[in-house]
Design a protein around this motif. Sequence first.
Motif, PDB file in Angstrom:
ATOM      1  N   THR A   1       4.778  50.665  83.917  1.00 17.11           N
ATOM      2  CA  THR A   1       3.909  49.763  83.175  1.00 17.11           C
ATOM      3  C   THR A   1       4.250  49.860  81.693  1.00 17.11           C
ATOM      4  OG1 THR A   1       2.177  50.120  84.801  1.00 17.11           O
ATOM      5  CG2 THR A   1       1.505  49.186  82.715  1.00 17.11           C
ATOM      6  N   PHE A   2       4.328  48.719  81.047  1.00 16.79           N
ATOM      7  CA  PHE A   2       4.634  48.651  79.625  1.00 16.79           C
ATOM      8  C   PHE A   2       3.362  48.509  78.816  1.00 16.79           C
ATOM      9  CE2 PHE A   2       8.346  46.632  81.675  1.00 16.79           C
ATOM     10  CZ  PHE A   2       9.346  47.438  81.185  1.00 16.79           C
ATOM     11  N   ASP A   3       3.361  49.053  77.607  1.00 18.20           N
ATOM     12  CA  ASP A   3       2.295  48.807  76.633  1.00 18.20           C
ATOM     13  C   ASP A   3       2.722  47.733  75.645  1.00 18.20           C
ATOM     14  OD1 ASP A   3       0.480  50.781  77.586  1.00 18.20           O
ATOM     15  OD2 ASP A   3       1.705  52.310  76.622  1.00 18.20           O
ATOM     16  N   LEU A   4       4.038  47.582  75.471  1.00 17.67           N
ATOM     17  CA  LEU A   4       4.587  46.623  74.526  1.00 17.67           C
ATOM     18  C   LEU A   4       5.935  46.144  75.023  1.00 17.67           C
ATOM     19  CD1 LEU A   4       4.530  45.270  71.648  1.00 17.67           C
ATOM     20  CD2 LEU A   4       5.798  47.274  70.871  1.00 17.67           C
TER      21      LEU A   4
ATOM     22  N   GLY B   1      -2.136  45.548  76.705  1.00 16.12           N
ATOM     23  CA  GLY B   1      -0.767  45.629  76.201  1.00 16.12           C
ATOM     24  C   GLY B   1      -0.347  44.337  75.507  1.00 16.12           C
ATOM     25  N   TYR B   2       0.744  44.431  74.773  1.00 14.68           N
ATOM     26  CA  TYR B   2       1.215  43.309  73.962  1.00 14.68           C
ATOM     27  C   TYR B   2       2.610  42.854  74.355  1.00 14.68           C
ATOM     28  CZ  TYR B   2      -2.662  44.144  70.787  1.00 14.68           C
ATOM     29  OH  TYR B   2      -3.917  44.293  70.253  1.00 14.68           O
TER      30      TYR B   2
ATOM     31  N   LEU C   1       2.787  44.620  82.514  1.00 14.29           N
ATOM     32  CA  LEU C   1       2.158  44.957  81.240  1.00 14.29           C
ATOM     33  C   LEU C   1       0.773  45.538  81.491  1.00 14.29           C
ATOM     34  CD1 LEU C   1       2.762  44.622  78.153  1.00 14.29           C
ATOM     35  CD2 LEU C   1       1.357  42.556  78.267  1.00 14.29           C
ATOM     36  N   ALA C   2       0.462  46.638  80.805  1.00 11.75           N
ATOM     37  CA  ALA C   2      -0.854  47.267  80.921  1.00 11.75           C
ATOM     38  C   ALA C   2      -1.927  46.342  80.355  1.00 11.75           C
ATOM     39  CB  ALA C   2      -0.864  48.591  80.163  1.00 11.75           C
ATOM     40  N   LYS C   3      -3.136  46.467  80.874  1.00 10.66           N
ATOM     41  CA  LYS C   3      -4.262  45.748  80.300  1.00 10.66           C
ATOM     42  C   LYS C   3      -4.400  46.195  78.845  1.00 10.66           C
ATOM     43  CE  LYS C   3      -9.168  44.933  80.836  1.00 10.66           C
ATOM     44  NZ  LYS C   3     -10.390  45.240  81.597  1.00 10.66           N
TER      45      LYS C   3
ATOM     46  N   ARG D   1      -1.688  39.314  73.821  1.00 11.07           N
ATOM     47  CA  ARG D   1      -2.387  40.515  74.315  1.00 11.07           C
ATOM     48  C   ARG D   1      -2.962  40.223  75.685  1.00 11.07           C
ATOM     49  NH1 ARG D   1      -7.542  42.172  74.601  1.00 11.07           N
ATOM     50  NH2 ARG D   1      -7.891  44.404  74.620  1.00 11.07           N
TER      51      ARG D   1
END
Length: 93
Positions: free
Chosen positions: A8-11, A36-37, A32-34, A91
């Motif tokens: 899972t990515f944060d950005l 995340g951007y 993408l994480a909740k 976002r």
Amino acid sequence: MVPRLNITFDLAFVDGDKRKYVDYYEMVLTNLAKGGYIIADNTLWDGHVVEQPRNADAQTIGIKIFNDFIAKDDRVEKVILPLRDGLTIIRKK
């Protein structure tokens, strides 16, 4: 390929073939994480996105399709920053 990484990515930063921005977006959004951007580059495309693109201008058409798609996507919050060629900050809700 992002889906095969099983992380899972944060950005995520998107800057590639403008004709495939929607595909890149969907691929990244899935991982993408909740909260995340995604930062998408060139979304103003030197101002060409406000002009009627020529039929052969697939890059501008791709960016316009992406911008319209993002504008209607209620899974995310978004803003286009008018810096240079434009940056869209997205976002995930």
